[in-house]
Design a protein around this motif. Sequence first.
Motif, PDB file in Angstrom:
ATOM      1  N   ALA A  80       0.827  -1.215   0.000  1.00 31.03           N
ATOM      2  CA  ALA A  80       0.000   0.000   0.000  1.00 31.03           C
ATOM      3  C   ALA A  80       0.859   1.262   0.000  1.00 31.03           C
ATOM      4  N   ILE A  81       1.863   1.291   0.836  1.00 36.17           N
ATOM      5  CA  ILE A  81       2.753   2.456   0.890  1.00 36.17           C
ATOM      6  C   ILE A  81       3.480   2.627  -0.431  1.00 36.17           C
ATOM      7  N   ALA A  82       4.015   1.539  -0.961  1.00 36.91           N
ATOM      8  CA  ALA A  82       4.765   1.605  -2.217  1.00 36.91           C
ATOM      9  C   ALA A  82       3.887   2.055  -3.376  1.00 36.91           C
ATOM     10  N   VAL A  83       2.668   1.527  -3.449  1.00 36.76           N
ATOM     11  CA  VAL A  83       1.764   1.862  -4.559  1.00 36.76           C
ATOM     12  C   VAL A  83       1.394   3.340  -4.528  1.00 36.76           C
ATOM     13  N   ILE A  84       1.228   3.898  -3.354  1.00 35.66           N
ATOM     14  CA  ILE A  84       0.900   5.332  -3.257  1.00 35.66           C
ATOM     15  C   ILE A  84       2.014   6.168  -3.857  1.00 35.66           C
ATOM     16  N   PHE A  85       3.250   5.923  -3.423  1.00 36.94           N
ATOM     17  CA  PHE A  85       4.373   6.726  -3.922  1.00 36.94           C
ATOM     18  C   PHE A  85       4.640   6.491  -5.408  1.00 36.94           C
ATOM     19  N   ILE A  86       4.564   5.245  -5.839  1.00 32.48           N
ATOM     20  CA  ILE A  86       4.835   4.931  -7.247  1.00 32.48           C
ATOM     21  C   ILE A  86       3.738   5.495  -8.147  1.00 32.48           C
ATOM     22  N   SER A  87       2.499   5.471  -7.701  1.00 25.33           N
ATOM     23  CA  SER A  87       1.410   6.048  -8.491  1.00 25.33           C
ATOM     24  C   SER A  87       1.574   7.558  -8.640  1.00 25.33           C
ATOM     25  N   ILE A  88       1.992   8.214  -7.580  1.00 20.63           N
ATOM     26  CA  ILE A  88       2.261   9.659  -7.670  1.00 20.63           C
ATOM     27  C   ILE A  88       3.362   9.919  -8.692  1.00 20.63           C
ATOM     28  N   TYR A  89       4.429   9.105  -8.640  1.00 17.72           N
ATOM     29  CA  TYR A  89       5.501   9.269  -9.618  1.00 17.72           C
ATOM     30  C   TYR A  89       4.995   9.046 -11.041  1.00 17.72           C
ATOM     31  N   HIS A  90       4.221   7.971 -11.275  1.00 15.92           N
ATOM     32  CA  HIS A  90       3.715   7.694 -12.627  1.00 15.92           C
ATOM     33  C   HIS A  90       2.832   8.831 -13.129  1.00 15.92           C
ATOM     34  N   TYR A  91       2.018   9.383 -12.258  1.00 17.13           N
ATOM     35  CA  TYR A  91       1.155  10.497 -12.648  1.00 17.13           C
ATOM     36  C   TYR A  91       1.997  11.702 -13.081  1.00 17.13           C
ATOM     37  N   ILE A  92       3.002  12.033 -12.292  1.00 15.08           N
ATOM     38  CA  ILE A  92       3.870  13.181 -12.622  1.00 15.08           C
ATOM     39  C   ILE A  92       4.654  12.902 -13.899  1.00 15.08           C
ATOM     40  N   GLU A  93       5.201  11.697 -14.020  1.00 15.46           N
ATOM     41  CA  GLU A  93       5.966  11.338 -15.209  1.00 15.46           C
ATOM     42  C   GLU A  93       5.116  11.467 -16.470  1.00 15.46           C
ATOM     43  N   PHE A  94       3.905  10.948 -16.418  1.00 16.65           N
ATOM     44  CA  PHE A  94       3.045  11.019 -17.594  1.00 16.65           C
ATOM     45  C   PHE A  94       2.638  12.455 -17.900  1.00 16.65           C
ATOM     46  N   SER A  95       2.352  13.218 -16.868  1.00 17.01           N
ATOM     47  CA  SER A  95       1.949  14.611 -17.080  1.00 17.01           C
ATOM     48  C   SER A  95       3.056  15.426 -17.730  1.00 17.01           C
ATOM     49  N   VAL A  96       4.299  15.148 -17.349  1.00 15.03           N
ATOM     50  CA  VAL A  96       5.419  15.940 -17.854  1.00 15.03           C
ATOM     51  C   VAL A  96       5.972  15.387 -19.167  1.00 15.03           C
ATOM     52  N   TYR A  97       6.147  14.060 -19.272  1.00 15.91           N
ATOM     53  CA  TYR A  97       6.841  13.475 -20.419  1.00 15.91           C
ATOM     54  C   TYR A  97       5.967  12.618 -21.319  1.00 15.91           C
ATOM     55  N   GLY A  98       4.734  12.350 -20.932  1.00 11.23           N
ATOM     56  CA  GLY A  98       3.886  11.414 -21.671  1.00 11.23           C
ATOM     57  C   GLY A  98       3.636  11.795 -23.110  1.00 11.23           C
ATOM     58  N   GLN A  99       3.257  13.030 -23.357  1.00  7.04           N
ATOM     59  CA  GLN A  99       2.948  13.471 -24.721  1.00  7.04           C
ATOM     60  C   GLN A  99       4.197  13.428 -25.610  1.00  7.04           C
ATOM     61  N   ASP A 100       5.336  13.851 -25.069  1.00  7.72           N
ATOM     62  CA  ASP A 100       6.573  13.822 -25.851  1.00  7.72           C
ATOM     63  C   ASP A 100       6.995  12.396 -26.195  1.00  7.72           C
ATOM     64  N   LEU A 101       6.896  11.491 -25.211  1.00 12.17           N
ATOM     65  CA  LEU A 101       7.254  10.097 -25.478  1.00 12.17           C
ATOM     66  C   LEU A 101       6.312   9.465 -26.491  1.00 12.17           C
ATOM     67  N   ALA A 102       5.023   9.778 -26.374  1.00 13.31           N
ATOM     68  CA  ALA A 102       4.050   9.231 -27.329  1.00 13.31           C
ATOM     69  C   ALA A 102       4.346   9.730 -28.741  1.00 13.31           C
TER      70      ALA A 102
END
Length: 175
Positions: A80-102
């Motif tokens: 539960a602790i790990a999923v919270i932090f990793i989900s926050i990271y994935h959200y930020i990563e996609f928001s910042v780099y998702g469109q460029d990577l796509a």
Amino acid sequence: MNKKALLYGVVYALVVITFKVYILFSGNALTKFGYFYSNITAVFLILPFYFLLLKGVRDKDYGGVIGGREAFRLNLSLLAIAVIFISIYHYIEFSVYGQDLAQTYYTSENFLSFLKTQKNISPDKYSSIIEEQIKSAGTSAFKATTGKLVSYLFVGISGAFIVSVFMKRSEPKAR
């Protein structure tokens, strides 16, 4: 919540985030490993953390004896602790780099060669398919995060159960 489960969850999340940041900034995000296998590698990396957590808690805090239910609860706390932090990271990563990577992926030779292998798609439709894919890829960071979360929950919960069964120890029966 056990403090060791919290600590192991944070350490696991930091290891995974460091691994993901390395994949992203080293230019490996669109390689075969980075694109297809880096997420599942990060997911399965939780299993050694389950073993380490239960070994430490069982031997030091519980005197070498721990029930399966308590072991499972500790592993789920770590998850539960790990999923919270990793989900926050994935959200930020996609928001910042998702469109460029796509955009980079869908305009690459790899995606074009994939389209060429599809027999039911004519070559004159390639450009419209590429534009549509780029447009739809950057729509929702929440959707992308949820998609990655499913593998964490599936492997994490089943792995927590299996590791708990292997690592539990009961009191020896009196004769």
